[in-house]
Design a protein around this motif. Sequence first.
Motif, PDB file in Angstrom:
ATOM      1  N   SER A 165       4.431   7.843  -6.518  1.00 20.70           N
ATOM      2  CA  SER A 165       4.448   9.306  -6.417  1.00 20.70           C
ATOM      3  C   SER A 165       5.833   9.860  -6.741  1.00 20.70           C
ATOM      4  N   GLN A 204       4.256   1.353  -2.070  1.00 25.24           N
ATOM      5  CA  GLN A 204       4.081   1.374  -3.523  1.00 25.24           C
ATOM      6  C   GLN A 204       3.524   2.713  -3.984  1.00 25.24           C
ATOM      7  N   ASP A 205       2.590   3.255  -3.166  1.00 23.08           N
ATOM      8  CA  ASP A 205       2.034   4.552  -3.528  1.00 23.08           C
ATOM      9  C   ASP A 205       3.104   5.633  -3.521  1.00 23.08           C
ATOM     10  N   GLY A 217       0.808  -1.217   0.000  1.00 18.54           N
ATOM     11  CA  GLY A 217       0.000   0.000   0.000  1.00 18.54           C
ATOM     12  C   GLY A 217       0.833   1.253   0.000  1.00 18.54           C
TER      13      GLY A 217
END
Length: 460
Positions: free
Chosen positions: A271, A266-267, A263
């Motif tokens: 980004s 990886q985000d 979560g």
Amino acid sequence: MPVALRWTTLADGSVRDPVRPLPQPRRMIGQLALAALAVFAIVMVGSSVAASRLAEREAVNDAAHTANVMAVAVVQPVLSDGLLHGDRAAYENLDKVVRANVLPHGIIRVKLWKSDGTIVYADEKRLVGQRFPLDADQLEAIMARETKAEVSDLARSENQFERNGGKLLEVYRPVWTPSGAEMLFEIYGDYTPVESRSQDLWRGFAGLLATSLLLLLVLLAPILWRLVDRLGAAQHQREQLMRSAVDASEQERRRIAADLHDGPVQDLVASSLVVSGAIETVRNEGHESLASHLSQVAATVRGSVASLRSLLVDIYPARLADAGLAAALGDLVRPLAARGTVVDLHTDAAVTEGLTEVQQQVVYRVARECLGNVVKHSGATRVRIALEEDSTHPTHPILLTIDDDGAGFPSGSTPVTQGHFGVRVLTDLARDVGGVLEVASAPGVGVHWRLRLRSSRTRR
């Protein structure tokens, strides 16, 4: 080491809140039997003393009663005033009565005293005519006109002819001649019946006590047996719950690590890529100031990703679980080598394979904390890490050593006195598994750590 170092022990090998094994039922019953025997022996000694005192008290009372009967019924009727003046016939008459009716009843000695302490009659004729001072009890018996009975003190001079037979029971009481002259009648009784009565009483106590203790032991044995079984079952259940809690904690850490990795990590990586692409776009459009700000944002995001990944390793070191302790330690020292620090890592394969999962985690976390301190504080150029077996320490043969050649602690200071949080963590880790944790340092000679663990093969 160039100088002699003073080692400070942070954990001494004792396990916090140890779970002590329950005794075996047979052993417990055996201990109960030994305790019962000890109690029996103590009570026997006490009962022997009590029986002796009780028998002596009863014998003294019996002797007093016997003396009263003999004085009133036997001696006083044949008393004559001539005894006070040395009348031979009066003496012979009394002596005949005493030998016929008093001495045969367990009486060792008979004496008749004048109030001034002169013996006017005794079955031991060598005492007749001698004068001895009356003691306080004798004078009280005459003045109070009562009977006194006691175990005789044969050390007095008047008892020179009674000392060869051991203890005697002494009784004295006043008697009167026909004219009313007062004299002191004294008898000495045999002490042998006291000993016989004491033995009889003791046998009674011993038999009753032995039977009671044996019955109590028989009644308690099955209760204790059942109690130990139930305690064993409770302890087994507790151990199962603890294992379940550990397993649940491991699964929860794994789940949290997976959620973070899949979560937020990886985000943030995505980004970071988006921001990196935006930097190139705005730079091509000539917005250098905005590109600079976006570069700072990208660096912050990459730092956050690195921190999260480090946190993931703290929560669940997948490398330790998948590839083993040696590989995980290799991962720990790789950043040091990348910084130019010379790292010497040595792990004994037999030792690492013999460690339990909990011990491997402790070794890993201790090594990570120590190496983190090397990076942050020491400025070391060389670090040596070794995990091996030390046969000179039989109770804790597994030895982890971490040595660096950094600045060391300031003079007069240690991590303990400085209150470092990391040191408290290391200490707690070692104590949780019953390990021995030691540290030594001096200015200019680096910091040296030793962690000793018990071997899982020799644990009891």
